[in-house]
Design a protein around this motif. Structure first.
Motif, PDB file in Angstrom:
ATOM      1  N   ILE A   1      72.335 -78.621 -10.456  1.00  0.00           N
ATOM      2  CA  ILE A   1      71.352 -77.700 -10.834  1.00  0.00           C
ATOM      3  C   ILE A   1      70.216 -78.490 -11.482  1.00  0.00           C
ATOM      4  CG2 ILE A   1      70.474 -75.790 -12.504  1.00  0.00           C
ATOM      5  CD1 ILE A   1      72.440 -75.029  -9.957  1.00  0.00           C
ATOM      6  N   ARG A   2      70.387 -79.610 -12.139  1.00  0.00           N
ATOM      7  CA  ARG A   2      69.353 -80.333 -12.616  1.00  0.00           C
ATOM      8  C   ARG A   2      68.410 -80.984 -11.450  1.00  0.00           C
ATOM      9  NH1 ARG A   2      73.010 -82.266 -16.415  1.00  0.00           N
ATOM     10  NH2 ARG A   2      73.571 -84.148 -15.092  1.00  0.00           N
ATOM     11  N   LYS A   3      68.754 -81.215 -10.419  1.00  0.00           N
ATOM     12  CA  LYS A   3      68.005 -81.886  -9.379  1.00  0.00           C
ATOM     13  C   LYS A   3      67.483 -80.910  -8.613  1.00  0.00           C
ATOM     14  CE  LYS A   3      68.184 -85.404  -5.650  1.00  0.00           C
ATOM     15  NZ  LYS A   3      68.887 -86.720  -5.036  1.00  0.00           N
ATOM     16  N   TYR A   4      68.175 -79.850  -8.322  1.00  0.00           N
ATOM     17  CA  TYR A   4      67.661 -78.635  -7.662  1.00  0.00           C
ATOM     18  C   TYR A   4      67.784 -77.372  -8.446  1.00  0.00           C
ATOM     19  CZ  TYR A   4      68.640 -82.028  -3.900  1.00  0.00           C
ATOM     20  OH  TYR A   4      68.972 -83.415  -2.984  1.00  0.00           O
ATOM     21  N   PRO A   5      66.933 -77.241  -9.297  1.00  0.00           N
ATOM     22  CA  PRO A   5      66.823 -75.966 -10.372  1.00  0.00           C
ATOM     23  C   PRO A   5      66.899 -74.690  -9.677  1.00  0.00           C
ATOM     24  CG  PRO A   5      64.717 -77.361 -10.642  1.00  0.00           C
ATOM     25  CD  PRO A   5      65.828 -78.162  -9.485  1.00  0.00           C
ATOM     26  N   PHE A   6      66.014 -74.684  -8.446  1.00  0.00           N
ATOM     27  CA  PHE A   6      66.052 -73.453  -7.662  1.00  0.00           C
ATOM     28  C   PHE A   6      67.181 -72.830  -7.133  1.00  0.00           C
ATOM     29  CE2 PHE A   6      64.964 -77.127  -5.198  1.00  0.00           C
ATOM     30  CZ  PHE A   6      65.758 -76.963  -3.914  1.00  0.00           C
TER      31      PHE A   6
END
Length: 487
Positions: free
Chosen positions: A170-175
């Motif tokens: 989630i940190r790398k791809y928050p979407f």
């Protein structure tokens, strides 16, 4: 390492000091393009290098390099156009991952988990910030890749490690975040289910054997059909499935007939029931091994009807009650009484009831009791029903009501659909029919109960549907307390 990889180390001045300072995800991906295994091995190497007192230094190491453990290999490469002082020496420890896997030295994830790259097509979509979590195919690929990288360290991640991996994603791809909650709960649970499924057949894996022996209890654990009390699978384990002499060829023939029958205006009920029974064990095996909900209902289209889901549960669990409706009717008025004053929704129901015709009241009360049931367990109705046409970002079964009007819903005038893992399984149903089908879909598609509505679902399973699953734990105190009030 290949010559190309060695050249990348040289060109980017990656030496012992650089490694010690730390490499980012993109750096690792550049050094070992397209190889998760080498990236994972390299991280394991770095972790071993940084452990204090880990063996003696290799003879080829210089005094300025970090000390490394036994088994290290030195690879020295130079080029003609470089001075002696500019020559780079790449020294690192080579670990035998296969040997480590077969032994009993099982590790934990590194303190900083490095998210791997994904298959080319999926990675391109992630780089473009597409919400791929809404497409089951891509969501399953993400979980598969995460599982493969974590499994290189352990087949039994801790709760903290599951969270670490989900948070890294989630940190790398928050979407990719969940719409509600902490943002990563569905990823956490999906990865956890993936590990449970993958561990099941690994009876010869040393780590799996060690854990099973550690948590075995008495002679029960020695029985060939013993199940762990913590087994959260709703269907039978694969070891107990009996395909009754069927194979892929015969199953394909049965499936073709089922699909032909489904396309008819009036399918032959006898043929459908016979073939659904013949393909049951094979179907359960496919689902247990990870077949998506979308692929399951495409292959077995009679699971796209409320009656099909009901009959499937009857095939899976012979103890299931013949009539869910009869069992629930016994507690309708007590549920409505207990729900009063505990939610504004209960008040809206009373207001709608005052305008209803007398002959409509029994159906209306039954419908309202099903909707309000979670309230008496202090759980949210929103985890069972979604109002309106929006998208609900959850893999769990959810009833979607087309109109955002609770009065019409209580009156039975709203049309509903059932979605499981974001796939529309059934449509055009009344709300009570959709809610019952939603409950049955947990068993049909081999799903764990969602933690946020687990008490409601456990109550329906044990007290209304009369489904007893081997290995189920004793009823929670909250459920027992409500049972005492209702019966």
């Amino acid at each position: 390492m290949t010559e190309v990889e060695v050249q990348k180390f040289r060109e980017n001045e990656v030496d012992g000091e650089t490694v010690h300072l730390g490499l980012t995800d993109s750096m690792l991906d550049h050094l070992f393009k397209g190889s998760f295994k080498k990236q994972a091995k390299f991280l394991q190497i770095v972790r071993q290098m940084q452990e204090p007192g880990h063996g003696e230094a290799c003879p080829a190491q210089s005094n300025t390099q970090p000390k490394m453990g036994r088994g290290c290999v030195t690879a020295t490469h130079s080029t003609e156009d470089m001075d002696t002082e500019e020559m780079h020496t790449i020294t690192f420890q080579v670990l035998d991952v296969d040997a480590a896997t077969s032994s009993q030295s099982f590790g934990r994830l590194p303190d900083v988990y490095v998210l791997p790259s994904f298959p080319k097509e999926l990675q391109a979509k992630l780089d473009a910030k597409e919400e791929v979590q809404r497409v089951p195919q891509y969501r399953h690929k993400i979980i598969r890749v995460l599982h493969e990288t974590v499994a290189m360290y352990t087949m039994y991640p801790t709760h903290a490690e599951y969270v670490k991996v989900a948070q890294a994603l989630i940190r790398k791809y928050p979407f990719l975040k969940d719409v509600t909650g902490n943002g990563y709960h569905t990823w956490h649970m999906s990865l956890k289910r993936k590990f449970k499924t993958e561990r099941a057949p690994l009876v010869q894996n040393d780590e799996v054997k060690l854990i099973k022996e550690k948590f075995a209890h008495g002679t029960k654990s020695k029985l060939p059909d013993a199940e762990s009390p913590n087994n959260s699978l709703r269907t039978k384990p694969r070891s107990e499935l009996d395909v009754l002499g069927e194979d892929a060829f015969s199953i394909a023939g049965h499936v073709k007939i089922l699909q032909t029958q489904y396309s008819k205006a009036q399918p032959d009920t006898a043929i459908v029931r016979d073939l659904m029974q013949r393909t049951l064990a094979w179907r359960q095996k496919e689902i247990a091994e990870g077949m998506s909900v979308e692929d399951t209902v495409k292959k077995y289209p009679f699971l796209k009807t409320p009656s099909g889901l009901l009959e499937e549960v009857g095939r899976i669990h012979s103890t299931a009650s013949i009539s869910f409706t009869d069992g629930f009717n016994q507690i309708v008025h007590k549920v409505l009484a207990l729900a009063q004053g505990k939610s504004p929704l209960a008040k809206q129901y009373l207001e709608a009831r005052e305008e209803a015709l007398t002959e409509d009241l029994p159906g209306m009360d039954f419908r309202a009791a099903l909707i309000l049931l979670p309230i008496i367990f202090k759980e949210s109705v929103d985890h069972h029903i979604m109002m309106g046409e929006g998208e609900h970002n959850t893999p769990y079964p959810i009833v979607q009501v087309t109109q955002e009007d609770w009065k019409s819903t209580f009156e039975g005038r709203s049309s509903c659909s059932l979605k499981v893992d974001r796939v529309e399984v059934c449509e055009g149903m009344k709300v009570e029919e959709a809610m019952i089908s939603s409950f049955y879909s947990y068993f049909v598609f081999n799903l764990e109960y969602q933690p946020k509505n687990k008490n409601t679902l456990t109550f329906l399973q044990r007290c209304i549907a009369k489904i007893n699953v081997k290995g189920d734990r004793p009823l929670p105190t909250t459920v027992t307390r409500v049972i005492n009030l209702l019966f």
